[in-house]
Design an enzyme around this catalytic site. Structure first.
Site, PDB file in Angstrom:
ATOM      1  N   MET A 224      -6.902  -6.316  16.535  1.00 53.36           N
ATOM      2  CA  MET A 224      -8.354  -6.286  16.702  1.00 53.36           C
ATOM      3  C   MET A 224      -8.926  -7.558  17.317  1.00 53.36           C
ATOM      4  O   MET A 224     -10.034  -7.544  17.839  1.00 53.36           O
ATOM      5  CB  MET A 224      -9.034  -6.007  15.365  1.00 53.36           C
ATOM      6  CG  MET A 224      -8.661  -4.668  14.757  1.00 53.36           C
ATOM      7  SD  MET A 224      -8.948  -3.264  15.865  1.00 53.36           S
ATOM      8  CE  MET A 224      -7.281  -2.901  16.416  1.00 53.36           C
TER       9      MET A 224
ATOM     10  N   CYS B 175     -11.856   0.590  17.187  1.00 50.73           N
ATOM     11  CA  CYS B 175     -10.647  -0.237  17.005  1.00 50.73           C
ATOM     12  C   CYS B 175      -9.646  -0.163  18.154  1.00 50.73           C
ATOM     13  O   CYS B 175      -8.880  -1.109  18.334  1.00 50.73           O
ATOM     14  CB  CYS B 175      -9.946   0.122  15.700  1.00 50.73           C
ATOM     15  SG  CYS B 175      -9.391   1.831  15.569  1.00 50.73           S
ATOM     16  N   MET B 176      -9.611   0.920  18.935  1.00 47.61           N
ATOM     17  CA  MET B 176      -8.550   1.064  19.924  1.00 47.61           C
ATOM     18  C   MET B 176      -9.042   1.354  21.340  1.00 47.61           C
ATOM     19  O   MET B 176      -8.241   1.445  22.266  1.00 47.61           O
ATOM     20  CB  MET B 176      -7.592   2.192  19.517  1.00 47.61           C
ATOM     21  CG  MET B 176      -6.763   1.896  18.288  1.00 47.61           C
ATOM     22  SD  MET B 176      -5.956   0.283  18.316  1.00 47.61           S
ATOM     23  CE  MET B 176      -5.096   0.329  19.858  1.00 47.61           C
TER      24      MET B 176
ATOM     25  N   GLN C 296      -4.745   2.935  12.482  1.00 45.76           N
ATOM     26  CA  GLN C 296      -4.871   4.226  11.802  1.00 45.76           C
ATOM     27  C   GLN C 296      -3.643   5.090  12.102  1.00 45.76           C
ATOM     28  O   GLN C 296      -3.019   4.950  13.155  1.00 45.76           O
ATOM     29  CB  GLN C 296      -6.138   4.946  12.256  1.00 45.76           C
ATOM     30  CG  GLN C 296      -7.414   4.197  11.894  1.00 45.76           C
ATOM     31  CD  GLN C 296      -8.646   5.016  12.206  1.00 45.76           C
ATOM     32  OE1 GLN C 296      -9.120   5.784  11.390  1.00 45.76           O
ATOM     33  NE2 GLN C 296      -9.173   4.852  13.410  1.00 45.76           N
TER      34      GLN C 296
ATOM     35  N   LYS D  29       0.832  -1.199   0.000  1.00 47.23           N
ATOM     36  CA  LYS D  29       0.000   0.000   0.000  1.00 47.23           C
ATOM     37  C   LYS D  29       0.870   1.255   0.000  1.00 47.23           C
ATOM     38  O   LYS D  29       0.581   2.227  -0.688  1.00 47.23           O
ATOM     39  CB  LYS D  29      -0.938  -0.006   1.210  1.00 47.23           C
ATOM     40  CG  LYS D  29      -2.009  -1.083   1.158  1.00 47.23           C
ATOM     41  CD  LYS D  29      -2.996  -0.997   2.299  1.00 47.23           C
ATOM     42  CE  LYS D  29      -2.365  -1.334   3.640  1.00 47.23           C
ATOM     43  NZ  LYS D  29      -1.907  -2.733   3.741  1.00 47.23           N
TER      44      LYS D  29
END
Length: 772
Positions: free
Chosen positions: A359, A174-175, A397, A85
């Site tokens: 996750m 997510c966190m 992120q 990516k």
């Protein structure tokens, strides 16, 4: 498996490139051609725009356009390498459908508008809702992709200006469990270790972390370590066999949700076999037990408050007695001998142990608990706050840590681990912001799931979404997509760079600048703060989210909150005041312009690699050894928690006999908004598939790539089955990636969440599968 770090990354990139372009499309590049290609290019530094690893990249600009990116050799995180990516970063901003002008809904059509018209409409909707329904009727939903400036400005406007705590980031999805795990154990967010542990340890336990695909640069550092040191072992605890499993020394399959029981069983063996570090426990640990059978957040306006109580070592040992390896083997599927073996490996005094998770732990209805339990193992063995020996949650992120966690853009948080419920914290915040302390509300409002439930009910009338795509990423998605368009005064604003499944539901769409089209700061998973300057202009009339937020503030009469002449440097110096002397110190803004990032606390110009440790952390004095100095109420000790195994809220049964797990793949990031615009990545992995075990497919009479209908109690979706692909589902389990905007898998997910963190569980719900 013998594979070097560079070979691993090359193979990953090559596999995707060949799949995208085909071998015939590749041609050699001679040195003179490379030199000619770089002629006239100006290079600038920036952190990568994608995950929380925080790789450094060099951005090549020519004629006002990004024409190339490459790994930054001076960046300590990635040392010149990128994942697939990262190698295509130069293309993520140049999709043909880039948003370039504000759009306003007129009936079923989005019509181009001026910025003045769009912002006037937005301000009027805010004013109307506040006047009729109060400040808690408006909300901001942001992101771990916000720059520090954007998140700080949004929090300052909503909490210090409008007077509502109705601000949440998608990092709640997510966190949040990582945050509450750290706060309940150490009374301070963010890890004690850093990425150097990947180079210095020799034993790595991965829990629900497909690092080979989701954090390939960090995984490559472990691979490189193992290549140099044959003692290194990588153990992959997972519910599906992935590329990470292929390269691990040991793959340990366990039944979904039973990670709680497994960690208690490991602690049971450590105590039973007297493998614990008695002196470390005596000096640095207290024991607590909280509420149990705490619910799953399935009811609207669900509330929970834990009631921790101190217990002793003997009570903790008694709590663990039922978690024998033999018992836990029956529910987890992990053999008792393996549990004993791995407990001894964790405790081996000759080994440096690091635990890593993503996750699988955090998106969990007992996410806080399972984070606590892995810390328990490190605290019992004393393997913490030392080079190569630490637990670490990896982030997804680029600034989930730097912006959402450190700035405090959750409803309950303020900067530097402060919270709105603490009057002293509100007083300090108000002083720095120059507002009346009474302006900052003392009560949190909604976590992310509850925020969109409130929008569905109509309690929230206006919501502004920035840098995220909630109407693709939320669980139980159909409810919230329907709720956004119910009318009755609801008004949705979305700021983004491309059309998404969220912009299609918006009343106003604002075109945003992204990444190096603006100046910014990100904070990565190892506490590294990284700065970059604007390198190119955004297309058309697109503007930064920071400008958009400050413009709304001006139109609402709160422009005095942002009196800066040089916005970013002055805002940074204001923000630094929260962190000074708190063990979270940041350097002056100019310092970051000349470095590849620094890990806080930064004191006297020196970064900190390992927190709480004498000789590394400036807040630990000589002779103190290890000191968890943020946890004053527990006499500067960490907490070992007695947390039980409790089942998931929804488990497979006769009607819905399979587990569904969702997640990411190597080529795509989150909802695919950016990676889906890169032709090479799109061709390499064009659409979501349903990973299924061949035995399950055989029982269903399903062939490879045949379509199946997957249904939960909340929705259905049709996907092709993939058998024996790069990852392999275990029997009774399926996996579907959530990047595909044409296949909204999150419509099937249950919106249950951890009662302590508020983070939803995207990894476990029950589904049935039929031939389509």
């Amino acid at each position: 498996m013998e594979l070097s770090r560079r070979d691993f990354l090359k193979s990953s990139a090559a596999a995707a490139a060949f799949a995208a372009a085909g071998a015939a499309a590749l041609s050699p590049l001679r040195p003179k051609d490379a030199a000619a290609a770089e002629s006239g290019i100006t290079w600038g530094k920036a952190p990568c725009r994608f995950c929380g690893t925080g790789c450094g990249v060099l951005v090549g600009v020519k004629n006002g356009r990004i024409v190339a990116t490459k790994g930054d050799p001076q960046a300590p995180v990635n040392r010149g390498l990128n994942c697939i990516k990262g190698y295509f970063l130069s293309k993520v901003l140049y999709g043909t459908d880039r948003l370039t002008k504000p759009l306003i809904r007129k009936g079923d059509t989005m019509v181009e508008a001026s910025w003045d018209e769009a912002m006037t409409l937005i301000a009027s909707k805010f004013k109307e809702a506040i006047a009729k329904h109060g400040p808690d009727s408006v909300a901001m939903y942001g992101s771990g992709q916000w720059t520090v400036f954007e998140g700080y400005a949004a929090s300052k406007l909503f909490k210090g200006g409008i007077g509502t705590n109705n601000i949440e980031p998608n990092a709640r999805l997510c966190m949040a469990s990582a945050v509450t795990g750290l706060m309940t154990t150490f009374a301070s967010d963010e890890p004690m270790g850093c990425y150097d542990d990947l180079d210095l340890g020799d034993t790595y336990f991965l829990w629900g972390a497909n690092m080979a695909e989701c954090h390939p640069i960090l995984f490559s550092r472990m691979i490189d370590n193992r290549l140099k040191n044959p003692k290194v072992r990588i153990i992959d605890f997972a519910t599906r066999h992935t590329r990470t499993s292929q390269m691990a020394d040991q793959y340990v399959r366990f039944a979904p949700q039973t990670d709680l029981a497994l960690l208690n069983a490991i602690a049971h063996v450590i105590i039973r076999d007297k493998l614990y570090d008695e002196q470390f426990i005596k000096e640095h640990v207290v024991f607590k037990r909280g509420k149990e059978n705490i619910g799953y957040g399935l009811e609207d306006n669900f509330k929970f408050a834990d009631e921790p109580k101190l217990i002793g070592f003997d009570e903790y040992a008694a709590f663990l007695k039922p978690y024998t390896p033999e018992y836990v083997a029956t529910i987890s599927g992990v053999p008792a001998t393996t549990i004993v073996e791995l407990a001894h490996l964790y405790a081996d005094k000759k080994r440096k142990v690091t635990s890593l998770w993503t996750m699988g732990f955090n998106q969990h209805t007992r996410g806080t608990w399972v984070n606590n339990l892995v810390y328990n193992v490190h605290l019992l063995t004393g393997k913490i706050c030392k080079p190569g020996e630490n637990p670490m949650s990896l982030t997804g992120q680029p600034s989930a840590c730097g912006t959402t966690r450190e700035v405090g853009t959750f409803t309950h948080r303020l900067p530097a681990d402060m919270v709105v419920t603490n009057p002293e914290h509100r007083e300090k915040t108000a002083k720095i912001w120059g507002v009346d302390p009474k302006k900052i509300p003392a009560k949190p409002t909604y976590n992310a799931t509850e925020m969109f439930r409130a929008l569905d009910r109509g309690d929230i009338k206006v919501v502004w979404v920035q840098v995220t795509n909630p109407f693709q990423s939320l669980p139980n998605l159909s409810r919230y997509r329907t709720g956004a368009r119910k009318g009755d005064g609801r008004f949705v604003i979305v700021s983004d760079i491309y059309p998404t499944r969220s912009t299609e539901l918006a009343d106003v769409i604002l075109p945003s600048a992204s990444w190096v089209e603006k100046e910014g700061v990100f904070g990565n998973a190892e506490r590294r703060t990284q700065q970059w300057f604007k390198l190119v202009d955004a297309p058309g009339e697109a503007r930064s989210d920071l400008w958009q937020t400050m413009e709304l503030a001006r139109r609402l009469g709160h422009g005095n909150l942002f009196p800066y002449k040089q916005v970013e440097p002055e805002m940074w110096e204001e923000y630094r005041k929260f962190n000074e002397g708190q063990g979270k110190d940041l350097a002056p803004y100019a310092t970051y312009a000349t470095t590849r990032g620094l890990r806080w606390p930064v004191v006297n110009g020196k970064e900190t690699l390992w927190r709480y440790a004498e000789g590394h952390d400036p807040y630990v004095k000589q002779g103190e050894g290890i000191k968890f100095y943020k946890n004053k109420p527990d006499h500067y000790k960490a907490v070992i928690w007695a947390r039980p195994y409790e089942p998931a809220p929804e488990v497979p049964d006769r009607q819905y006999p399979f587990w569904l797990c969702t997640g990411r793949v190597l080529e795509h990031w989150h909802t695919g908004t950016m990676t889906g615009r890169v032709p090479e990545l799109k061709r390499a992995y064009p659409a979501a598939v349903c990973e299924m075990h061949p035995d399950d497919a055989k029982l269903l009479g399903v062939q490879n790539l045949q379509n199946v209908k997957i249904s939960s109690r909340r929705g259905s979706i049709v996907l092709p089955v993939e058998l024996n692909g790069r990852s392999k589902a275990e029997k009774g389990n399926i996996f579907v990636a959530f990047f595909d905007e044409g296949k909204l898998i999150n419509e099937l997910c249950i919106d249950a969440y951890c009662p302590i963190s508020g983070e939803p569980d995207f990894k476990k719900c029950a589904v049935k599968i039929e031939k389509a």
